[in-house]
Write a protein that holds these residues in place. Structure first.
Motif, PDB file in Angstrom:
ATOM      1  N   GLU A 267      66.215  61.728  60.359  1.00  0.00           N
ATOM      2  CA  GLU A 267      66.491  62.698  59.463  1.00  0.00           C
ATOM      3  C   GLU A 267      67.652  62.214  58.323  1.00  0.00           C
ATOM      4  OE1 GLU A 267      66.539  67.383  59.913  1.00  0.00           O
ATOM      5  OE2 GLU A 267      68.257  66.521  60.821  1.00  0.00           O
ATOM      6  N   ARG A 268      68.451  61.440  58.721  1.00  0.00           N
ATOM      7  CA  ARG A 268      69.563  60.953  57.702  1.00  0.00           C
ATOM      8  C   ARG A 268      69.142  59.929  57.147  1.00  0.00           C
ATOM      9  NH1 ARG A 268      70.217  64.855  56.627  1.00  0.00           N
ATOM     10  NH2 ARG A 268      71.985  64.138  55.246  1.00  0.00           N
ATOM     11  N   LEU A 269      67.911  59.037  57.387  1.00  0.00           N
ATOM     12  CA  LEU A 269      67.597  57.742  56.860  1.00  0.00           C
ATOM     13  C   LEU A 269      66.303  58.305  55.892  1.00  0.00           C
ATOM     14  CD1 LEU A 269      69.202  56.709  59.242  1.00  0.00           C
ATOM     15  CD2 LEU A 269      67.868  54.744  58.756  1.00  0.00           C
ATOM     16  N   ALA A 270      66.413  57.626  54.641  1.00  0.00           N
ATOM     17  CA  ALA A 270      65.059  57.697  54.011  1.00  0.00           C
ATOM     18  C   ALA A 270      64.475  56.545  53.339  1.00  0.00           C
ATOM     19  CB  ALA A 270      65.207  58.760  52.529  1.00  0.00           C
ATOM     20  N   MET A 271      63.162  56.257  53.139  1.00  0.00           N
ATOM     21  CA  MET A 271      62.915  54.974  52.888  1.00  0.00           C
ATOM     22  C   MET A 271      61.940  55.089  51.678  1.00  0.00           C
ATOM     23  SD  MET A 271      61.870  52.897  56.348  1.00  0.00           S
ATOM     24  CE  MET A 271      61.176  51.495  55.425  1.00  0.00           C
ATOM     25  N   VAL A 272      62.118  54.098  50.551  1.00  0.00           N
ATOM     26  CA  VAL A 272      60.998  54.265  49.501  1.00  0.00           C
ATOM     27  C   VAL A 272      60.166  52.759  49.734  1.00  0.00           C
ATOM     28  CG1 VAL A 272      60.625  54.059  47.203  1.00  0.00           C
ATOM     29  CG2 VAL A 272      62.371  55.487  47.969  1.00  0.00           C
ATOM     30  N   LEU A 273      58.922  52.865  50.141  1.00  0.00           N
ATOM     31  CA  LEU A 273      58.148  51.695  50.582  1.00  0.00           C
ATOM     32  C   LEU A 273      57.504  51.227  49.078  1.00  0.00           C
ATOM     33  CD1 LEU A 273      56.583  53.070  53.740  1.00  0.00           C
ATOM     34  CD2 LEU A 273      58.637  51.628  53.496  1.00  0.00           C
ATOM     35  N   GLN A 274      57.351  49.808  49.298  1.00  0.00           N
ATOM     36  CA  GLN A 274      56.465  49.249  48.130  1.00  0.00           C
ATOM     37  C   GLN A 274      54.940  49.588  48.148  1.00  0.00           C
ATOM     38  OE1 GLN A 274      55.878  44.848  48.544  1.00  0.00           O
ATOM     39  NE2 GLN A 274      55.433  44.737  46.549  1.00  0.00           N
ATOM     40  N   ASP A 275      54.418  49.847  49.277  1.00  0.00           N
ATOM     41  CA  ASP A 275      53.191  50.268  49.281  1.00  0.00           C
ATOM     42  C   ASP A 275      53.214  51.824  49.692  1.00  0.00           C
ATOM     43  OD1 ASP A 275      50.489  50.493  49.411  1.00  0.00           O
ATOM     44  OD2 ASP A 275      50.391  49.757  51.480  1.00  0.00           O
ATOM     45  N   VAL A 276      53.049  52.662  48.443  1.00  0.00           N
ATOM     46  CA  VAL A 276      53.337  54.176  48.747  1.00  0.00           C
ATOM     47  C   VAL A 276      51.962  54.507  49.428  1.00  0.00           C
ATOM     48  CG1 VAL A 276      53.900  56.228  47.459  1.00  0.00           C
ATOM     49  CG2 VAL A 276      54.832  54.066  46.774  1.00  0.00           C
TER      50      VAL A 276
ATOM     51  N   SER B  46      44.768  57.705  44.723  1.00  0.00           N
ATOM     52  CA  SER B  46      43.871  57.040  43.754  1.00  0.00           C
ATOM     53  C   SER B  46      43.723  57.510  42.496  1.00  0.00           C
ATOM     54  CB  SER B  46      42.394  56.678  44.660  1.00  0.00           C
ATOM     55  OG  SER B  46      41.749  57.911  44.710  1.00  0.00           O
ATOM     56  N   ASN B  47      44.033  58.602  42.330  1.00  0.00           N
ATOM     57  CA  ASN B  47      43.926  59.268  40.954  1.00  0.00           C
ATOM     58  C   ASN B  47      45.178  59.138  40.356  1.00  0.00           C
ATOM     59  OD1 ASN B  47      44.936  61.042  42.688  1.00  0.00           O
ATOM     60  ND2 ASN B  47      44.119  62.892  41.612  1.00  0.00           N
ATOM     61  N   LEU B  48      46.095  58.288  40.841  1.00  0.00           N
ATOM     62  CA  LEU B  48      47.518  58.218  39.929  1.00  0.00           C
ATOM     63  C   LEU B  48      47.920  56.626  39.819  1.00  0.00           C
ATOM     64  CD1 LEU B  48      49.841  60.608  42.208  1.00  0.00           C
ATOM     65  CD2 LEU B  48      48.956  61.121  39.793  1.00  0.00           C
ATOM     66  N   SER B  49      48.880  56.448  38.714  1.00  0.00           N
ATOM     67  CA  SER B  49      49.180  54.951  38.605  1.00  0.00           C
ATOM     68  C   SER B  49      50.114  54.661  39.470  1.00  0.00           C
ATOM     69  CB  SER B  49      49.759  54.817  37.192  1.00  0.00           C
ATOM     70  OG  SER B  49      50.922  55.641  37.104  1.00  0.00           O
ATOM     71  N   MET B  50      50.545  53.164  39.746  1.00  0.00           N
ATOM     72  CA  MET B  50      51.347  52.678  40.591  1.00  0.00           C
ATOM     73  C   MET B  50      52.823  53.192  40.302  1.00  0.00           C
ATOM     74  SD  MET B  50      51.888  51.149  43.541  1.00  0.00           S
ATOM     75  CE  MET B  50      50.218  50.072  43.708  1.00  0.00           C
ATOM     76  N   GLY B  51      53.119  53.410  38.909  1.00  0.00           N
ATOM     77  CA  GLY B  51      54.269  54.123  38.703  1.00  0.00           C
ATOM     78  C   GLY B  51      54.538  55.428  39.098  1.00  0.00           C
ATOM     79  N   GLN B  52      53.613  56.102  38.938  1.00  0.00           N
ATOM     80  CA  GLN B  52      53.650  57.673  39.408  1.00  0.00           C
ATOM     81  C   GLN B  52      53.581  57.780  40.750  1.00  0.00           C
ATOM     82  OE1 GLN B  52      49.959  58.528  37.500  1.00  0.00           O
ATOM     83  NE2 GLN B  52      50.974  59.929  35.899  1.00  0.00           N
ATOM     84  N   LYS B  53      53.196  56.656  41.456  1.00  0.00           N
ATOM     85  CA  LYS B  53      53.235  56.978  43.150  1.00  0.00           C
ATOM     86  C   LYS B  53      54.505  56.698  43.527  1.00  0.00           C
ATOM     87  CE  LYS B  53      49.197  54.550  43.720  1.00  0.00           C
ATOM     88  NZ  LYS B  53      48.203  53.735  44.596  1.00  0.00           N
TER      89      LYS B  53
ATOM     90  N   SER C 282      56.358  46.919  41.733  1.00  0.00           N
ATOM     91  CA  SER C 282      54.996  47.046  41.335  1.00  0.00           C
ATOM     92  C   SER C 282      54.744  48.077  40.405  1.00  0.00           C
ATOM     93  CB  SER C 282      54.217  47.383  42.721  1.00  0.00           C
ATOM     94  OG  SER C 282      54.240  46.655  43.696  1.00  0.00           O
ATOM     95  N   ILE C 283      55.811  48.173  39.439  1.00  0.00           N
ATOM     96  CA  ILE C 283      55.659  49.392  38.407  1.00  0.00           C
ATOM     97  C   ILE C 283      56.087  48.720  37.082  1.00  0.00           C
ATOM     98  CG2 ILE C 283      56.241  51.263  39.870  1.00  0.00           C
ATOM     99  CD1 ILE C 283      59.169  51.104  39.141  1.00  0.00           C
ATOM    100  N   ASP C 284      55.679  49.348  36.165  1.00  0.00           N
ATOM    101  CA  ASP C 284      55.989  48.564  34.695  1.00  0.00           C
ATOM    102  C   ASP C 284      57.420  49.091  34.258  1.00  0.00           C
ATOM    103  OD1 ASP C 284      56.402  51.404  33.210  1.00  0.00           O
ATOM    104  OD2 ASP C 284      54.851  51.786  34.574  1.00  0.00           O
ATOM    105  N   SER C 285      57.812  48.202  33.262  1.00  0.00           N
ATOM    106  CA  SER C 285      59.354  48.218  33.131  1.00  0.00           C
ATOM    107  C   SER C 285      59.708  49.320  32.512  1.00  0.00           C
ATOM    108  CB  SER C 285      59.174  46.879  31.963  1.00  0.00           C
ATOM    109  OG  SER C 285      58.717  47.448  30.954  1.00  0.00           O
ATOM    110  N   GLU C 286      59.078  50.276  31.961  1.00  0.00           N
ATOM    111  CA  GLU C 286      59.526  51.524  31.419  1.00  0.00           C
ATOM    112  C   GLU C 286      60.030  52.213  32.501  1.00  0.00           C
ATOM    113  OE1 GLU C 286      58.155  55.509  28.852  1.00  0.00           O
ATOM    114  OE2 GLU C 286      56.794  53.834  29.214  1.00  0.00           O
TER     115      GLU C 286
END
Length: 584
Positions: free
Chosen positions: A416-425, A477-484, A508-512
């Motif tokens: 509960e006190r840890l959170a992860m942002v994975l590359q493969d969302v 599947s209906n979102l871009s990698m950046g949005q995910k 895995s996301i665009d520079s912006e």
């Protein structure tokens, strides 16, 4: 063979124990089966009485009275049959409803290693097909077999009451029927086992192919995969056809045996009428007795196979439930907040207990600081964050958070006190809001919007149709990698973790979008302990400490500037290589 029977009895007892919360329904079903036996099989006896006592006696009142009694028994049998079928089905559905929840909750607690080794299609088969087969144990197995067996004894009882001579003639062909039924049961049992194994293989194959369809189409592998599917489908069809063949043989054989029994009945019954040893009523009623006797015997073979397949399925489900491949939650420490100090002491880890992917890892991360993990693919970066979350158990060493071994924390409180942002969302089928909050009612809309604004994601979500109520399809599947990635990042933020883990979150996301997230990262890591993995070293220049990993070992440790001062250092070589590529 004896061991197999003992195993079946053990599994059957386990299945019946599942019905314990519904003991009332179980007792009601058995009681109905007991009453159904005589009530549904008394009709031929009543018809025989009508012929002998009413028709041949030309007693019209007797005939009307007996017809009324006959009608009452028919209505009673129909009503009891309806109640029996309905409540035995309610019992079966109630049991598998609870079992599905139990299986799902058990699966969600299993180690990630279990999922690494087990095809998803097989788990789907266990949770859906096999659990549904257990329902058949109640609706088409134990209870209906009990009703049929009681019905057979009731029929034989009425037959003996009517004419013991004709009863013996009818029973003369019964051994042939039992033999044919036994052979059929054994053959079909093997076929059904093959059918279930083949459908499990087909489920696994289809799940894998549908998930990896992009790769299949990208490399024009449709023809090869279609050929694989044809082979699997051919084996599945062959298994079904073998079962159908046994049915095609069995039913004509049953009809032949029934015809022989009827012929013997007519022959000896006619003689009995001529010499007055058998009544006309008995002669009329016994063909119906014969049908009532052979029909349940014939159906018992099919129902026994249904029971057998249900037991095979139940055995597989129970083996899954008995699998203790889950992280033991023997900690008792509960925390609502962590300072976030992390320390690895002599940590070694192997996924298979043999080939170690981490070897004697030692480092200390102060609370509120940022640690960056750098290394080539397979160096152990992702493994470190997996064992920190206790997705896997380490073989050697210890991992401490705030000076306490992570095994001493309650697992729920730790994660509960840890959170992860994975590359493969991974996104679920649902709205943006549901994917951010994961259906946690404690997180309101205001918290979500506030977190989104902090990382600059709010304008992105506002542009979506229905904004935060935009429906995301399976796996996003209906979102871009950046949005995910943004959804995944907001998801981590709304849970307000004390330790934030970013597993190659910006690779895995665009520079912006990366610039937006990078700004948010730099702002947020000031308030919490952070562990970052990134291939692009430019994103971790401000980390307090950098660990360089190679083949599961720490080869370098220090700040960005310190590591660049190492002339022959691995980090410096990686940095210069990326710098040269960016210049190009």
């Amino acid at each position: 063979m004896e061991n197999k029977q003992e195993l079946d009895l053990v599994v059957l007892s386990k299945v019946l124990k599942l019905a314990k919360p519904y003991k009332g329904l179980f007792i009601l079903s058995i009681t109905l089966a007991i009453f159904l036996a005589p009530i549904s099989n008394i009709r031929p006896y009543l018809i025989g009485m009508m012929v002998d006592d009413c028709i041949f006696a030309s007693d019209h009142e007797c005939l009307l009275r007996m017809a009324g009694i006959f009608l009452l028994f028919v209505i009673a049998a129909a009503f009891l049959r309806y109640v029996f079928i309905y409540y035995s089905s309610v019992l079966g559905q109630s049991v598998i409803k609870d079992l599905r929840v139990y299986v799902f909750e058990h699966v969600t607690k299993l180690k990630l290693r279990f999922f690494d080794q087990t095809p998803i299609g097989r788990l789907t088969t266990r949770t859906i097909n096999d659990v549904e087969a257990i329902n058949n144990i109640f609706t088409q197995g134990v209870l209906t077999m009990l009703a049929d067996i009681l019905g057979i004894f009731a029929v034989i009882g009425f037959m003996l009451l009517d004419s013991w001579r004709l009863t013996l003639i009818c029973l003369a062909t019964l051994p042939l029927m039992i033999l044919a039924t036994y052979i059929f049961k054994e053959k079909v049992k093997v076929s059904f086992q093959r059918v279930r194994n083949e459908i499990s293989k087909m489920n696994s194959f289809l799940q894998e192919q549908i998930t990896g369809m992009q790769v299949v189409q990208m490399f024009n592998a449709e023809k090869q995969e279609a050929e694989k599917f044809r082979n699997i489908n051919r084996k599945y069809t062959k298994a079904n056809l073998d079962a159908i063949e046994y049915y095609a043989i069995f039913y004509p054989v049953v009809e032949l045996i029934s015809a022989i029994g009827l012929a013997l009945l007519v022959y000896w019954g006619s003689k009995g009428i001529w010499n007055h040893t058998i009544s006309a009523g008995a002669f009329v009623s016994f063909p119906m007795y014969l049908q009532m006797l052979f029909r349940p015997v014939r159906m018992l073979a099919d129902k026994f196979n249904t029971l057998q397949m249900g037991l095979v399925a139940a055995d597989r489900v129970f083996k899954l439930l008995e699998d203790e491949a889950y992280i033991k939650d023997y900690g008792d420490k509960e925390v609502s907040k962590l300072k976030g100090a992390v320390e690895f002491k002599g940590v070694s880890f192997a996924y298979d207990n043999k080939n170690y992917v981490l070897n004697n890892i030692n480092f200390k991360l102060e609370a509120g600081n940022t640690l960056a993990l750098v290394g080539s693919t397979g160096s152990g970066k992702s493994t470190i964050i997996n064992i920190l979350n206790r997705f896997y158990e380490i073989q050697n060493g210890s991992i401490l958070i705030d000076g306490t071994d992570i095994k001493k924390y309650k697992l729920h409180h730790l994660r509960e006190r840890l959170a992860m942002v994975l590359q493969d969302v991974f996104l679920f089928n649902g709205t943006v809001l549901e994917n951010i909050t994961l259906m946690d009612e404690a997180i309101d809309m205001e918290t979500v919007i506030e977190a989104s604004k902090k990382i600059g994601a709010h304008p992105f979500f506002e542009k979506l149709p229905d904004a935060y109520n935009f429906h995301i399809t399976e796996r996003g599947s209906n979102l871009s990698m950046g949005q995910k990635q943004l959804i995944s990042f907001v998801r981590a933020l709304v849970f307000d973790p004390d330790i934030l883990i970013l597993d190659e979150a910006t690779s895995s996301i665009d520079s912006e979008t990366e610039s937006i997230i990078q700004y948010a990262i730099e702002k947020l890591i000031e308030k919490r302990t952070s562990i970052i993995i990134a291939h692009r070293l430019s994103t971790i220049r401000h980390a307090d400490k950098i660990l360089v990993l190679e083949n599961g070992r720490v080869v370098e440790e220090g700040s960005h500037n310190t590591l660049l001062e190492l002339t022959e250092g691995k980090y410096r070589k990686l940095y210069e290589k990326q710098f040269d590529q960016s210049m190009v």
